[in-house]
Design a protein around this motif. Structure first.
Motif, PDB file in Angstrom:
ATOM      1  N   ILE A 235      30.140 -17.707 -36.487  1.00 45.19           N
ATOM      2  CA  ILE A 235      31.188 -18.680 -36.191  1.00 45.19           C
ATOM      3  C   ILE A 235      30.968 -19.180 -34.761  1.00 45.19           C
ATOM      4  N   ASP A 236      31.456 -20.354 -34.476  1.00 42.48           N
ATOM      5  CA  ASP A 236      31.344 -21.026 -33.176  1.00 42.48           C
ATOM      6  C   ASP A 236      29.956 -21.625 -32.957  1.00 42.48           C
ATOM      7  N   LEU A 237      29.954 -22.915 -32.692  1.00 40.27           N
ATOM      8  CA  LEU A 237      28.765 -23.713 -32.404  1.00 40.27           C
ATOM      9  C   LEU A 237      27.819 -23.840 -33.597  1.00 40.27           C
ATOM     10  N   VAL A 238      28.271 -23.449 -34.783  1.00 37.84           N
ATOM     11  CA  VAL A 238      27.460 -23.610 -35.985  1.00 37.84           C
ATOM     12  C   VAL A 238      27.197 -25.096 -36.243  1.00 37.84           C
ATOM     13  N   ASP A 239      28.244 -25.912 -36.108  1.00 37.66           N
ATOM     14  CA  ASP A 239      28.094 -27.342 -36.327  1.00 37.66           C
ATOM     15  C   ASP A 239      27.232 -27.992 -35.244  1.00 37.66           C
ATOM     16  N   VAL A 240      27.370 -27.527 -34.004  1.00 31.32           N
ATOM     17  CA  VAL A 240      26.579 -28.075 -32.898  1.00 31.32           C
ATOM     18  C   VAL A 240      25.097 -27.780 -33.121  1.00 31.32           C
ATOM     19  N   GLU A 241      24.788 -26.539 -33.473  1.00 31.77           N
ATOM     20  CA  GLU A 241      23.392 -26.153 -33.702  1.00 31.77           C
ATOM     21  C   GLU A 241      22.769 -26.982 -34.812  1.00 31.77           C
ATOM     22  N   TRP A 242      23.517 -27.187 -35.911  1.00 32.74           N
ATOM     23  CA  TRP A 242      22.983 -27.952 -37.036  1.00 32.74           C
ATOM     24  C   TRP A 242      22.744 -29.412 -36.636  1.00 32.74           C
ATOM     25  N   CYS A 243      23.670 -29.988 -35.893  1.00 32.18           N
ATOM     26  CA  CYS A 243      23.505 -31.379 -35.442  1.00 32.18           C
ATOM     27  C   CYS A 243      22.314 -31.525 -34.499  1.00 32.18           C
ATOM     28  N   PHE A 244      22.101 -30.544 -33.630  1.00 32.57           N
ATOM     29  CA  PHE A 244      20.944 -30.589 -32.741  1.00 32.57           C
ATOM     30  C   PHE A 244      19.643 -30.502 -33.550  1.00 32.57           C
ATOM     31  N   ARG A 245      19.643 -29.650 -34.555  1.00 33.50           N
ATOM     32  CA  ARG A 245      18.459 -29.510 -35.411  1.00 33.50           C
ATOM     33  C   ARG A 245      18.216 -30.808 -36.180  1.00 33.50           C
ATOM     34  N   ALA A 246      19.291 -31.425 -36.646  1.00 33.49           N
ATOM     35  CA  ALA A 246      19.154 -32.701 -37.347  1.00 33.49           C
ATOM     36  C   ALA A 246      18.637 -33.777 -36.396  1.00 33.49           C
ATOM     37  N   ARG A 247      19.143 -33.765 -35.178  1.00 32.18           N
ATOM     38  CA  ARG A 247      18.716 -34.737 -34.165  1.00 32.18           C
ATOM     39  C   ARG A 247      17.214 -34.619 -33.908  1.00 32.18           C
ATOM     40  N   ALA A 248      16.723 -33.383 -33.823  1.00 32.00           N
ATOM     41  CA  ALA A 248      15.296 -33.158 -33.585  1.00 32.00           C
ATOM     42  C   ALA A 248      14.454 -33.617 -34.766  1.00 32.00           C
ATOM     43  N   ALA A 249      15.068 -33.647 -35.960  1.00 31.46           N
ATOM     44  CA  ALA A 249      14.356 -34.082 -37.158  1.00 31.46           C
ATOM     45  C   ALA A 249      14.455 -35.587 -37.382  1.00 31.46           C
TER      46      ALA A 249
END
Length: 297
Positions: A181-195
């Motif tokens: 929990i916490d920053l799960v959405d942020v991490e996924w968005c950053f990974r998507a951004r890198a892709a």
């Protein structure tokens, strides 16, 4: 577009859950409730049944990411095209999903690869509206949505209320369950951004939301007060995320400064200060060692 709403519950306020599902049901093609071992699970089951929702129950708390991944798997199996992620206390206004869908079509036509689009939240505790965040070198730009009509790109968006094409998960992958929990959405968005994907906020889709149990002020900033264990997860995950190659430099600096603010604020201005200090200290150790997963695991 066929949308499955994925609502994650954990010891929810039942009257508020009834209100949330009542507002949600007319706007989507289906609802999946993923319950993370709530102590009032029987009441959750009753509310889900009354709303015509599919219930996925767990005997224990598997964390927000695991619950969301379960719901997304259900959406795939059911032939849905999009998932709408929701917290248990998010009450959508009329037409919110339609506004998100319109915004998504617009940005897909103009920007191509879109990871997700979310609403413009108004946070009730702090009495502030969410802003778009963009890394620019070592600076983090905060962009107001006031007066905007078209969706604005943001490095991340809050998971609750986000509309996501299921096809994006084929490239970006699922949510990281070991963050719990916490920053799960942020991490996924950053990974998507890198892709090569962008996330957006839709100013015309407004939703009221409440973060934590209140806020404390540190200068001009406001920090939400959560239960003590959330201090552990946020600090741990922030320090881990700051060291990932797909995290922009401005965000790395933000996470480091925010951890310092948490240490100073929660141990002096919040309740249960000694417990919070121990949990933050453990979060720092585990974050630097990349020890993820559940605190109780």
């Amino acid at each position: 577009m066929r949308v499955l709403a994925v609502a994650v519950t954990y010891n929810p306020d039942i009257p508020l859950l009834v209100q949330a599902f009542g507002a949600l049901a007319p706007q989507v093609e289906g609802i999946a409730v993923v319950d993370n071992g709530s102590s009032n699970a029987e009441e959750v089951q009753r509310v889900a049944s009354d709303a015509g929702a599919t219930l996925v129950a767990s005997s224990e708390n598997l964390g927000i990411a695991a619950a969301q991944n379960r719901g997304i798997a259900l959406a795939r199996a059911g032939g849905f095209s999009h998932a709408l992620l929701l917290d248990q206390d998010t009450v959508l206004g009329p037409g919110t999903v339609a506004s998100l869908a319109d915004g998504l079509r617009l940005v897909e036509e103009s920007h191509g690869n879109v990871a997700a689009i979310g609403p413009a939240y108004y946070e009730l505790n702090s009495q502030t509206q969410t802003r778009a965040y963009r890394a620019h070198g070592l600076r983090l730009l905060r962009l107001s949505l006031r007066g905007e009509k078209r969706p604005l790109a943001s490095d991340f968006i809050i998971a609750s209320g986000s509309l996501i094409p299921l096809s994006v998960f084929d490239t970006v992958g699922p949510f990281r369950e070991d963050l719990f929990i916490d920053l799960v959405d942020v991490e996924w968005c950053f990974r998507a951004r890198a892709a090569g994907y962008k996330s957006f906020l839709a100013p015309t889709a407004t939703v009221e939301h409440r973060l934590g149990r209140g806020v404390v002020r540190v200068g001009t900033r406001q920090i939400a007060i959560h239960v003590p264990v959330r201090n552990y997860y946020w600090v741990r995950n922030a320090l881990w995320l700051a060291r990932q190659p797909y995290t922009p430099p401005a965000w790395r600096l933000y996470f480091l400064s925010r951890c310092a603010a948490f240490l100073a604020t929660y141990t002096t201005l919040a309740d249960k200060r000694a417990l919070r200090l121990r949990l933050i200290a453990k979060g720092i150790r585990d974050g630097l060692r990349s020890r993820l997963g559940s605190l109780e695991g």
